[in-house]
Design an enzyme around this catalytic site. Structure first.
Site, mmCIF file in Angstrom:
data_model
loop_
_atom_site.group_PDB
_atom_site.id
_atom_site.type_symbol
_atom_site.label_atom_id
_atom_site.label_comp_id
_atom_site.label_asym_id
_atom_site.label_seq_id
_atom_site.Cartn_x
_atom_site.Cartn_y
_atom_site.Cartn_z
ATOM 1 C CG HIS A 106 -1.745 1.273 1.489
ATOM 2 N ND1 HIS A 106 -2.541 1.619 0.388
ATOM 3 C CD2 HIS A 106 -1.466 2.202 2.164
ATOM 4 C CE1 HIS A 106 -3.088 2.946 0.880
ATOM 5 N NE2 HIS A 106 -2.412 3.448 1.978
ATOM 6 C CG HIS A 155 0.419 6.474 0.094
ATOM 7 N ND1 HIS A 155 -0.210 7.550 0.105
ATOM 8 C CD2 HIS A 155 -0.326 5.468 0.662
ATOM 9 C CE1 HIS A 155 -1.210 7.326 1.097
ATOM 10 N NE2 HIS A 155 -1.174 6.216 1.245
ATOM 11 C CD GLU A 167 -4.715 6.470 2.308
ATOM 12 O OE1 GLU A 167 -4.757 5.711 1.271
ATOM 13 O OE2 GLU A 167 -3.809 6.863 2.889
ATOM 14 C CB SER A 226 -2.230 -0.347 -2.688
ATOM 15 O OG SER A 226 -3.299 0.182 -1.880
HETATM 16 FE FE FE2 Z 1 -2.645 5.183 2.823
#
Ligand code: FE2
Length: 311
Positions: free
Chosen positions: A143, A148, A204, A224
């Site tokens: 993730h 990111h 996010e 992700s």
């Molecule tokens: Fe995150």
């Protein structure tokens, strides 16, 4: 966990989410920042990374924003091995000054935002269990690094994260001036809730208009997730609306299922301007009484703002 400081860690013993003695021990010592003990990754950890990375490639090509795809190629991630943060940073830092910084897990909210302000990204180093690649109880290195960090290669996006950090700094400064403790806690709870919601629905889970008006994904929670990245774009069950600040800061969210509501920005310039606006609204008192509900603010999150060292 009954591990003592004298207990040895051995190469390949594993750094699996919720099952990593190295992390348990570091946490029990109160450590937040750690070195990435690369030799501890097991072959199973590398295999989990390999599978996660391989299966999402087609979906990235199809659904991810161009900036993200450019970022992935700039980082030169190894498809077969868990990334070394030092390697990632060698490619990342010259581009935007950002660096991935290994942490033991949960980072109290102010400290998290303050890291962003200094262009450091708190990064989880554990890998999800190979038997539950789809289920993610907490962030893992896939993730954080695959979802990111590719975005952090983009200058405007990186500047936006820094603006989030600056807004958090402003929040801490604002509430510092309040003498009544009860009011101080109420105020920071509301402001932080607004910040957390805005971060959630953009960094996010954000969507962006592509060059030809098509929808693209830039939010890391989507990037992700093999299942949700497609669901976010294709499913008729999802509501997708042009972002409105007043809506986002009052909109609760839940983290344990696919998001039913997503917001669209026009560009990263647009997103940057919205964080500016968020900070202005904070200063004008417009974040002082946002709608109650999720996310819940922990005592550690609140304390992190009230006890922040302000420079
Ligand atoms: Fe995150």
């Amino acid at each position: 966990m009954a591990l003592t400081q004298t207990q040895q860690f051995y190469p390949g013993m594993g750094l699996t989410t919720t099952k990593a003695p190295f992390i348990e021990v570091a946490r029990s010592r109160g450590e937040l920042y750690i070195e990435q003990p690369y030799e501890l990754y097991s072959e199973e950890n590398h295999e989990a990374w390999r599978r996660l990375y391989a299966r999402i490639q087609d979906r990235w090509q199809r659904y991810a924003t161009e900036k993200f795809l450019e970022g992935v190629s700039k980082l030169c991630l190894d498809p077969n091995r868990v990334p070394r943060l030092d390697d990632v940073n060698r490619f990342l830092a010259p581009l935007t000054g950002f660096k991935a910084k290994a942490v033991t897990g949960y980072v109290p909210a102010y400290i998290f935002f303050d890291c962003l302000r200094r262009r450091e990204f708190p990064t989880t180093i554990t890998v999800r269990d190979i038997n539950s690649l789809d289920y993610l109880p907490e962030p893992d290195i896939f993730h954080d690094i695959a979802g990111h960090v590719p975005m952090h290669t983009d200058k405007r996006f990186a500047d936006t994260l820094v603006r989030f950090g600056e807004a958090a700094h402003t929040a801490a400064r604002l509430v510092r001036e309040i003498k009544d403790t009860e009011l101080q806690v109420q105020r920071i709870t509301s402001i932080l809730r607004a910040l957390a919601r805005f971060f959630w629905f953009t960094i996010e889970f954000g969507l962006m208009r592509g060059k030809n008006g098509e929808l693209k994904v830039y939010g890391s929670g989507l990037l992700s997730s093999y299942g949700e990245i497609a669901h976010a774009i294709e499913s008729p069950e999802v509501q997708r609306y042009p972002i409105q600040l007043e809506w986002v800061i009052n909109q609760h969210f839940e983290i344990d299922h696919y998001q039913p509501l997503l917001f669209i920005v026009d560009s990263f310039d647009h997103l940057y301007d919205l964080v500016d606006q968020l900070e202005r609204w904070m200063l004008e008192g417009k974040l002082n009484n946002v709608a109650p509900g999720e996310p819940k603010m922990s005592e550690a999150d609140i304390r992190s703002f009230l006890e922040a060292e302000l420079d």
